[in-house]
Design an enzyme around this catalytic site. Structure first.
Site, mmCIF file in Angstrom:
data_model
loop_
_atom_site.group_PDB
_atom_site.id
_atom_site.type_symbol
_atom_site.label_atom_id
_atom_site.label_comp_id
_atom_site.label_asym_id
_atom_site.label_seq_id
_atom_site.Cartn_x
_atom_site.Cartn_y
_atom_site.Cartn_z
ATOM 1 C CB THR A 198 -4.580 5.370 -4.875
ATOM 2 O OG1 THR A 198 -5.625 5.837 -4.015
ATOM 3 C CG2 THR A 198 -3.991 6.526 -5.636
ATOM 4 C CB CYS A 244 -9.243 5.161 0.374
ATOM 5 S SG CYS A 244 -7.613 5.494 1.078
ATOM 6 C CB THR A 245 -6.747 0.135 1.907
ATOM 7 O OG1 THR A 245 -5.577 0.857 1.499
ATOM 8 C CG2 THR A 245 -7.232 -0.716 0.754
ATOM 9 C CG HIS A 246 -4.799 5.110 4.333
ATOM 10 N ND1 HIS A 246 -4.299 4.603 3.162
ATOM 11 C CD2 HIS A 246 -3.721 5.514 5.067
ATOM 12 C CE1 HIS A 246 -2.976 4.697 3.181
ATOM 13 N NE2 HIS A 246 -2.600 5.245 4.319
ATOM 14 C CB CYS A 274 -3.057 0.806 -2.503
ATOM 15 S SG CYS A 274 -3.051 2.580 -2.770
ATOM 16 C CG ASP A 296 -1.792 1.240 1.330
ATOM 17 O OD1 ASP A 296 -2.435 1.574 0.315
ATOM 18 O OD2 ASP A 296 -1.834 1.888 2.386
ATOM 19 C CB SER A 297 0.121 4.800 -0.691
ATOM 20 O OG SER A 297 -0.968 4.920 0.212
ATOM 21 N N GLY A 338 -2.799 9.624 -3.325
ATOM 22 C CA GLY A 338 -4.082 9.987 -3.937
ATOM 23 C C GLY A 338 -4.148 11.323 -4.648
HETATM 24 N N1 DGL Z 1 -4.693 3.468 0.676
HETATM 25 C C1 DGL Z 1 -4.809 4.046 -0.622
HETATM 26 C C2 DGL Z 1 -6.091 3.592 -1.326
HETATM 27 O O1 DGL Z 1 -6.609 2.536 -1.057
HETATM 28 C C3 DGL Z 1 -4.614 5.510 -0.854
HETATM 29 C C4 DGL Z 1 -3.962 6.364 0.110
HETATM 30 C C5 DGL Z 1 -3.137 7.470 -0.508
HETATM 31 O O2 DGL Z 1 -3.682 8.470 -0.974
HETATM 32 O O3 DGL Z 1 -1.938 7.272 -0.470
HETATM 33 O O4 DGL Z 1 -6.585 4.276 -2.204
#
Ligand code: DGL
Length: 254
Positions: free
Chosen positions: A75, A183-185, A73, A10-11, A43
């Site tokens: 993104t 978004c996984t966050h 992720c 992930d990012s 993102g």
């Molecule tokens: N966790 C990422 C997602 O699922 C994006 C977070 C970022 O913007 O870095 O989209």
């Protein structure tokens, strides 16, 4: 080969929400989690930059002899899944997409928000999802800039997150049947989101991605029967980022 790592990328720390889903159904596997927190958030970046960052991380992980790569992720998947499949034909590469299908199936004709990054919402993959499910329900794309940074700082379930999200989500209070956390966050802010949108069902893509990973491994005869292991790594490799990763992995129900 079976005992090799499943890499989860992930990012930053958000993909840990997907790692948790993977562990729920395949606790006996060995996982190598790699978050690119030094370059997060992805993102708001141009698509070509996110593609390059994702290919660089994938290259490093592939060199470590992994048996599968999970791009945890939305993104990075939107920006780079095609390039990854081209670069690694025949390898197991699983991506993510906002869980619009399960939300549309559960609320036919309903109103469904999709909260995701700017990049995810402007890319082709999301346009494809809108084409497929936009006729089955009313889709509202919602951007929440700043939330990824708060989760990266361990503040997903905080007053700061509530203050950031209130003006974004309040206009939808009582009006959405479902909100897709694209978004996984965002699952790491799900309690705050739930308070701002009472009665709205939350969906995230982690469950589907974990199931897809399991299917791919089973199909190739690559399921491992343990002992399981989780290795947490991060491009910023600070003690704080590793401690926070471990804390998010253990966090309460998300
Ligand atoms: N966790 C990422 C997602 O699922 C994006 C977070 C970022 O913007 O870095 O989209």
């Amino acid at each position: 080969m079976k005992e090799r790592y499943i890499a989860v990328f992930d990012s930053g720390l958000g993909g840990i929400s997907v790692l948790r889903r993977l562990l729920e159904i395949m606790p006996q596997e060995r996982y190598l989690y790699y978050g690119d927190s030094a370059n997060a958030p992805y993102g708001g970046r141009p698509t070509s930059e996110v593609r390059d960052l994702t290919l660089a991380a994938a290259g490093m992980l592939m060199e470590r002899g992994i048996k599968a790569l999970v791009v945890a992720c939305n993104t990075a998947t939107s920006a780079a899944i095609g390039a990854l499949r081209e670069a690694y034909p025949g390898r197991i590469v699983v991506g993510m997409e906002p869980a619009l299908k399960p939300a549309a199936d559960r609320f036919p004709g309903g109103r469904v928000g999709v909260m995701a990054t700017e990049l995810t919402l402007r890319e082709e993959k999301f346009a494809g999802l809108m084409d497929r499910f936009g006729g089955e329900c009313q889709v509202e794309p919602i951007c929440a800039p700043g939330l990824v940074e708060l989760v990266e700082a361990g503040l997903g379930e905080s007053e700061a997150a509530e203050a950031l999200l209130r003006p974004i989500l309040e206009p939808y209070a009582g009006k959405l049947d479902a909100l897709v956390l694209g978004c996984t966050h965002f699952p790491f802010a799900s309690r705050v989101i739930g308070r701002l949108l009472p009665g709205t069902a939350l969906f995230d893509g982690g469950v589907g991605t974990a199931a897809q990973t399991q299917r791919r491994l089973a199909r190739e005869g690559l399921l491992y029967d343990g002992p399981g292991e989780v290795l947490l790594e991060n491009s910023s490799m600070t003690r704080e980022s590793l401690e926070l990763s471990a804390r998010l992995l253990r966090a309460g129900e998300i």
